[in-house]
Motif scaffolding. Structure first.
Motif, PDB file in Angstrom:
ATOM      1  N   ILE A   1       0.839  -1.199   0.000  1.00  0.00           N
ATOM      2  CA  ILE A   1       0.000   0.000   0.000  1.00  0.00           C
ATOM      3  C   ILE A   1       0.875   1.250   0.000  1.00  0.00           C
ATOM      4  CG2 ILE A   1      -1.631   1.349   1.382  1.00  0.00           C
ATOM      5  CD1 ILE A   1      -2.875  -1.311   2.264  1.00  0.00           C
ATOM      6  N   VAL A   2       1.915   1.251   0.819  1.00  0.00           N
ATOM      7  CA  VAL A   2       2.825   2.393   0.875  1.00  0.00           C
ATOM      8  C   VAL A   2       3.517   2.590  -0.474  1.00  0.00           C
ATOM      9  CG1 VAL A   2       4.966   3.266   1.895  1.00  0.00           C
ATOM     10  CG2 VAL A   2       3.195   2.266   3.365  1.00  0.00           C
ATOM     11  N   THR A   3       3.962   1.506  -1.083  1.00  0.00           N
ATOM     12  CA  THR A   3       4.650   1.596  -2.378  1.00  0.00           C
ATOM     13  C   THR A   3       3.733   2.172  -3.457  1.00  0.00           C
ATOM     14  OG1 THR A   3       6.091  -0.272  -1.844  1.00  0.00           O
ATOM     15  CG2 THR A   3       5.809   0.273  -4.186  1.00  0.00           C
ATOM     16  N   ILE A   4       2.506   1.686  -3.510  1.00  0.00           N
ATOM     17  CA  ILE A   4       1.548   2.181  -4.508  1.00  0.00           C
ATOM     18  C   ILE A   4       1.277   3.666  -4.285  1.00  0.00           C
ATOM     19  CG2 ILE A   4      -0.848   2.029  -5.290  1.00  0.00           C
ATOM     20  CD1 ILE A   4      -0.675  -1.007  -4.693  1.00  0.00           C
ATOM     21  N   HIS A   5       1.094   4.040  -3.027  1.00  0.00           N
ATOM     22  CA  HIS A   5       0.809   5.436  -2.716  1.00  0.00           C
ATOM     23  C   HIS A   5       2.012   6.320  -3.046  1.00  0.00           C
ATOM     24  CE1 HIS A   5      -2.646   7.484  -0.946  1.00  0.00           C
ATOM     25  NE2 HIS A   5      -1.803   8.393  -0.479  1.00  0.00           N
ATOM     26  N   ARG A   6       3.210   5.803  -2.783  1.00  0.00           N
ATOM     27  CA  ARG A   6       4.414   6.584  -3.104  1.00  0.00           C
ATOM     28  C   ARG A   6       4.544   6.782  -4.619  1.00  0.00           C
ATOM     29  NH1 ARG A   6       9.414   8.544  -0.974  1.00  0.00           N
ATOM     30  NH2 ARG A   6      10.366   9.516  -2.799  1.00  0.00           N
ATOM     31  N   GLN A   7       4.201   5.777  -5.380  1.00  0.00           N
ATOM     32  CA  GLN A   7       4.253   5.899  -6.838  1.00  0.00           C
ATOM     33  C   GLN A   7       3.272   6.954  -7.333  1.00  0.00           C
ATOM     34  OE1 GLN A   7       3.506   1.847  -8.038  1.00  0.00           O
ATOM     35  NE2 GLN A   7       5.655   1.223  -7.841  1.00  0.00           N
ATOM     36  N   LYS A   8       2.068   6.950  -6.755  1.00  0.00           N
ATOM     37  CA  LYS A   8       1.081   7.957  -7.137  1.00  0.00           C
ATOM     38  C   LYS A   8       1.555   9.361  -6.752  1.00  0.00           C
ATOM     39  CE  LYS A   8      -3.063   5.036  -6.771  1.00  0.00           C
ATOM     40  NZ  LYS A   8      -4.361   4.847  -6.057  1.00  0.00           N
ATOM     41  N   LEU A   9       2.159   9.466  -5.574  1.00  0.00           N
ATOM     42  CA  LEU A   9       2.647  10.759  -5.111  1.00  0.00           C
ATOM     43  C   LEU A   9       3.779  11.256  -5.997  1.00  0.00           C
ATOM     44  CD1 LEU A   9       2.125  12.821  -2.857  1.00  0.00           C
ATOM     45  CD2 LEU A   9       3.853  11.638  -1.473  1.00  0.00           C
ATOM     46  N   ASP A  10       4.709  10.365  -6.349  1.00  0.00           N
ATOM     47  CA  ASP A  10       5.816  10.731  -7.239  1.00  0.00           C
ATOM     48  C   ASP A  10       5.300  11.214  -8.593  1.00  0.00           C
ATOM     49  OD1 ASP A  10       7.738  10.128  -5.364  1.00  0.00           O
ATOM     50  OD2 ASP A  10       8.097   8.087  -6.109  1.00  0.00           O
ATOM     51  N   ALA A  11       4.307  10.508  -9.132  1.00  0.00           N
ATOM     52  CA  ALA A  11       3.758  10.888 -10.438  1.00  0.00           C
ATOM     53  C   ALA A  11       3.039  12.232 -10.357  1.00  0.00           C
ATOM     54  CB  ALA A  11       2.789   9.804 -10.928  1.00  0.00           C
ATOM     55  N   PHE A  12       2.355  12.470  -9.243  1.00  0.00           N
ATOM     56  CA  PHE A  12       1.642  13.734  -9.071  1.00  0.00           C
ATOM     57  C   PHE A  12       2.606  14.911  -8.979  1.00  0.00           C
ATOM     58  CE2 PHE A  12      -0.372  16.978  -6.424  1.00  0.00           C
ATOM     59  CZ  PHE A  12      -1.585  17.149  -7.071  1.00  0.00           C
ATOM     60  N   ILE A  13       3.722  14.704  -8.310  1.00  0.00           N
ATOM     61  CA  ILE A  13       4.679  15.781  -8.060  1.00  0.00           C
ATOM     62  C   ILE A  13       5.628  16.004  -9.230  1.00  0.00           C
ATOM     63  CG2 ILE A  13       6.705  16.341  -6.619  1.00  0.00           C
ATOM     64  CD1 ILE A  13       5.175  15.215  -4.260  1.00  0.00           C
ATOM     65  N   ALA A  14       5.805  14.997 -10.069  1.00  0.00           N
ATOM     66  CA  ALA A  14       6.804  15.058 -11.149  1.00  0.00           C
ATOM     67  C   ALA A  14       6.755  16.350 -11.968  1.00  0.00           C
ATOM     68  CB  ALA A  14       6.647  13.836 -12.056  1.00  0.00           C
TER      69      ALA A  14
END
Length: 327
Positions: A64-77
């Motif tokens: 769950i943390v990994t998926i959320h981190r991926q979404k956060l990274d994509a949002f911030i990119a």
């Protein structure tokens, strides 16, 4: 605003967090400050087919943390080139994790979108109300539709001079903080600045309607006018303090509109914010700091429940959060 050097931006990538992230980036750049972006995911609890503390539970939480981190990274990119950002995914109860992050790393501002809108169309959800009561640093909750820059800013102050001596210094310090922050924002964004104090004459009702009072109409009116003059004088003193703090030229440029309104603060502050179409209300959220368990006054909580614009909430000097960091 030059006071915020260690900003915590709380995002929800699935929601409209762009205005909040843009505002946080601007503040970090203008203040040459540090920006940390976080998102909070719930702690995975024991469920059907999952053993408590077993590897399956740990793996599920990590996933769950990994998926959320991926979404956060994509949002911030798309914003990564504008400033340096530290990125974290926190696990647990949102308001507790945010306050722990503030305490551990000495954050001086939390900036976030409202948690949710319920069926009563209130701006703040339960986690936001916990933060408004207990977050030790200023908390800026920005509506996703909030204009940028702010056009109209309303600062609510309390210039009642009847506080006990041990509370008066705290109230005075809070007033100074509120006006300095509101003024800095208004100067930076060329916004209109309005300052409101709502006052009441405590004995007026008893003097006019009390069965055992024999006070004439003229005397009652004189008493009410005396209270108004006292509050006006206190407001003038506060404005002189602001002039000393930000400079005469800055205050002359701002030309803040002062509203001394007789009535109930719970009604008058939200009402004025709507009348002037305020984009931001800057206000204190703590009535007293020395009484255990009394974190946010009923007046402040009632006002916040009615305000529909963004809010910058400030604690008084000496405030200590009841939330503690484990270990």
């Amino acid at each position: 605003m030059k006071r915020f050097k260690n900003i915590l931006c709380v995002l929800e990538p699935e929601r409209s967090s762009v205005p909040v992230l843009e505002r946080a980036i601007e503040l970090a750049n203008s203040n040459q400050g540090r920006l940390t972006v976080v998102s909070v995911v719930p702690h995975v609890t024991v469920g059907i087919g999952v053993s408590d503390g077993g590897p399956d539970l740990v793996d599920l939480q990590d996933a769950i943390v990994t998926i959320h981190r991926q979404k956060l990274d994509a949002f911030i990119a798309p914003f990564a080139t504008r400033t340096k950002m530290d990125i974290k995914v926190l696990v647990g109860i949102p308001f507790l994790q945010i306050i722990h992050e503030v305490l551990r790393h000495h954050r001086d501002l939390v900036i976030k979108v409202p948690e949710q809108r319920d069926w009563l169309d209130r701006l703040f959800g339960s986690d936001d109300m916990h933060l408004l009561r207990k977050c030790p640093c200023p908390l800026w909750i920005i509506k996703p539709q909030a204009p940028k820059p702010c056009r109209v800013i309303l600062a609510a102050v309390d210039v009642d001079d009847a506080y006990p001596q041990d509370e008066a210094a705290s109230v005075e310090g809070l007033n100074r903080q509120l006006l300095e922050m509101a003024s800095a924002l208004a100067l930076a964004e060329s916004a209109e600045l309005h300052i409101i104090h709502v006052w009441e004459a405590p004995a007026e009702s008893a003097m006019r309607n009390g069965a055992f009072m024999r006070t004439g109409q003229t005397e009652v009116d004189a008493y009410v006018q005396q209270i108004r003059r006292q509050r006006s004088a206190c407001m003038e003193s506060l404005m002189q303090s602001l002039k000393h703090s930000i400079g005469a030229d800055a205050l002359q440029y701002l030309r803040p509109t002062i509203h001394l309104i007789k009535g109930d603060a719970c009604q008058q502050i939200p009402s004025l914010s709507q009348q002037i179409d305020a984009d931001l209300v800057v206000m204190g959220t703590v009535a007293r700091t020395g009484v255990s368990g009394l974190i946010m006054g009923n007046t402040a909580e009632t006002i916040l429940g009615q305000i529909q614009c963004s809010v910058l909430a400030v604690k008084p000097p000496g405030f200590s959060t009841p939330v503690k960091v484990d270990g």
